[in-house]
Design a protein around this motif. Sequence first.
Motif, mmCIF file in Angstrom:
data_model
loop_
_atom_site.group_PDB
_atom_site.id
_atom_site.type_symbol
_atom_site.label_atom_id
_atom_site.label_comp_id
_atom_site.label_asym_id
_atom_site.label_seq_id
_atom_site.Cartn_x
_atom_site.Cartn_y
_atom_site.Cartn_z
ATOM 1 N N ASN A 108 -5.215 -11.415 -17.807
ATOM 2 C CA ASN A 108 -5.905 -10.807 -16.669
ATOM 3 C C ASN A 108 -7.109 -9.988 -17.128
ATOM 4 O O ASN A 108 -8.167 -9.989 -16.493
ATOM 5 N N THR A 109 -6.950 -9.282 -18.242
ATOM 6 C CA THR A 109 -8.057 -8.477 -18.773
ATOM 7 C C THR A 109 -9.235 -9.356 -19.169
ATOM 8 O O THR A 109 -10.394 -9.042 -18.869
ATOM 9 N N LEU A 110 -8.950 -10.473 -19.821
ATOM 10 C CA LEU A 110 -10.024 -11.369 -20.237
ATOM 11 C C LEU A 110 -10.746 -11.958 -19.021
ATOM 12 O O LEU A 110 -11.965 -12.102 -19.034
ATOM 13 N N ARG A 111 -10.020 -12.273 -17.985
ATOM 14 C CA ARG A 111 -10.666 -12.805 -16.783
ATOM 15 C C ARG A 111 -11.559 -11.755 -16.125
ATOM 16 O O ARG A 111 -12.565 -12.094 -15.502
ATOM 17 N N GLN A 112 -11.210 -10.482 -16.271
ATOM 18 C CA GLN A 112 -12.050 -9.419 -15.735
ATOM 19 C C GLN A 112 -13.267 -9.156 -16.607
ATOM 20 O O GLN A 112 -14.329 -8.761 -16.119
ATOM 21 N N ARG A 113 -13.163 -9.365 -17.921
ATOM 22 C CA ARG A 113 -14.239 -9.049 -18.845
ATOM 23 C C ARG A 113 -15.224 -10.196 -19.035
ATOM 24 O O ARG A 113 -16.395 -9.969 -19.334
ATOM 25 N N VAL A 114 -14.773 -11.437 -18.872
ATOM 26 C CA VAL A 114 -15.604 -12.607 -19.155
ATOM 27 C C VAL A 114 -15.757 -13.412 -17.869
ATOM 28 O O VAL A 114 -14.782 -13.990 -17.366
ATOM 29 N N ALA A 115 -16.980 -13.446 -17.326
ATOM 30 C CA ALA A 115 -17.210 -14.069 -16.026
ATOM 31 C C ALA A 115 -16.869 -15.553 -16.035
ATOM 32 O O ALA A 115 -16.401 -16.094 -15.027
ATOM 33 N N ARG A 116 -17.079 -16.229 -17.139
ATOM 34 C CA ARG A 116 -16.850 -17.673 -17.188
ATOM 35 C C ARG A 116 -15.359 -18.028 -17.190
ATOM 36 O O ARG A 116 -15.012 -19.199 -17.143
ATOM 37 N N LEU A 117 -14.476 -17.019 -17.214
ATOM 38 C CA LEU A 117 -13.042 -17.269 -17.184
ATOM 39 C C LEU A 117 -12.428 -17.011 -15.813
ATOM 40 O O LEU A 117 -11.234 -17.252 -15.627
ATOM 41 N N VAL A 118 -13.207 -16.500 -14.873
ATOM 42 C CA VAL A 118 -12.685 -16.241 -13.532
ATOM 43 C C VAL A 118 -12.313 -17.566 -12.873
ATOM 44 O O VAL A 118 -12.987 -18.582 -13.047
ATOM 45 N N ARG A 119 -11.230 -17.568 -12.095
ATOM 46 C CA ARG A 119 -10.727 -18.821 -11.519
ATOM 47 C C ARG A 119 -11.748 -19.493 -10.604
ATOM 48 O O ARG A 119 -11.965 -20.687 -10.650
ATOM 49 N N LYS A 120 -12.377 -18.712 -9.721
ATOM 50 C CA LYS A 120 -13.409 -19.235 -8.829
ATOM 51 C C LYS A 120 -14.738 -18.631 -9.247
ATOM 52 O O LYS A 120 -15.046 -17.495 -8.902
ATOM 53 N N THR A 121 -15.500 -19.362 -10.036
ATOM 54 C CA THR A 121 -16.724 -18.815 -10.607
ATOM 55 C C THR A 121 -17.810 -19.865 -10.676
ATOM 56 O O THR A 121 -17.535 -21.076 -10.677
#
Length: 222
Positions: free
Chosen positions: A195-208
């Motif tokens: 969850n932290t990585l998805r918050q820190r790295v935009a390219r890892l967000v589920r809908k991006t």
Amino acid sequence: MTCPTCGSHDISKNGTSHRGKQNYKCRDCGRQFVENPQWQPKPKETKALVNRLLHEKIPLAGIARATETSESWVQGQANAAYESVPQTAEVVPKPQGPLKVQMDEWRSFVDHKGNKQWVWLAMDAETREILGCHIGDRSRASARALWESLPGVYRQCAKVYTDFWEAYVTVIPSRRHEAVGKDSGLTSYIERLNNTLRQRVARLVRKTLSFSKKLENHIGAI
């Protein structure tokens, strides 16, 4: 007129540049240059700032606007930064004994959502160190690559907790592997890191829309 390379004042005119500016040539060192060039090398402070901003959830276009540089230059700086990232984690040596490892895999994309790239991570449940990482598909081969990226003492002694994905069962020795659900809390640390990585790295967000166009940049950013 002073030569920017050797400081000589023995300068002669040497035609014009492709932009129509007067071109000069140093008779001592042979350097060709123009007065007041349009292109100037970026200060070290600007490069350092861009490298720090790459650690934040800011698009490259936003970094270019904040630093008043071009997007193409920021992209080149980012590519160089990603290429210089070491591909191995530094783990504090551990003596043989009871160790606990949490593993998990989660989905990301490169270039488009059809090109799925799974991020496999292993974490020491006591020290919270990242022990191993692999980015690839969701196959047994990727699970094997994650397992082999662990230091030897963990492969010999550690108890490994994972979810119920079948690839783990075929790779991790059964006597040291336990598949558990999220409600058990035995994979909570690695889930929290995801969850932290998805918050820190935009390219890892589920809908991006912040896709990496190159797998190498995707790995470097992570």
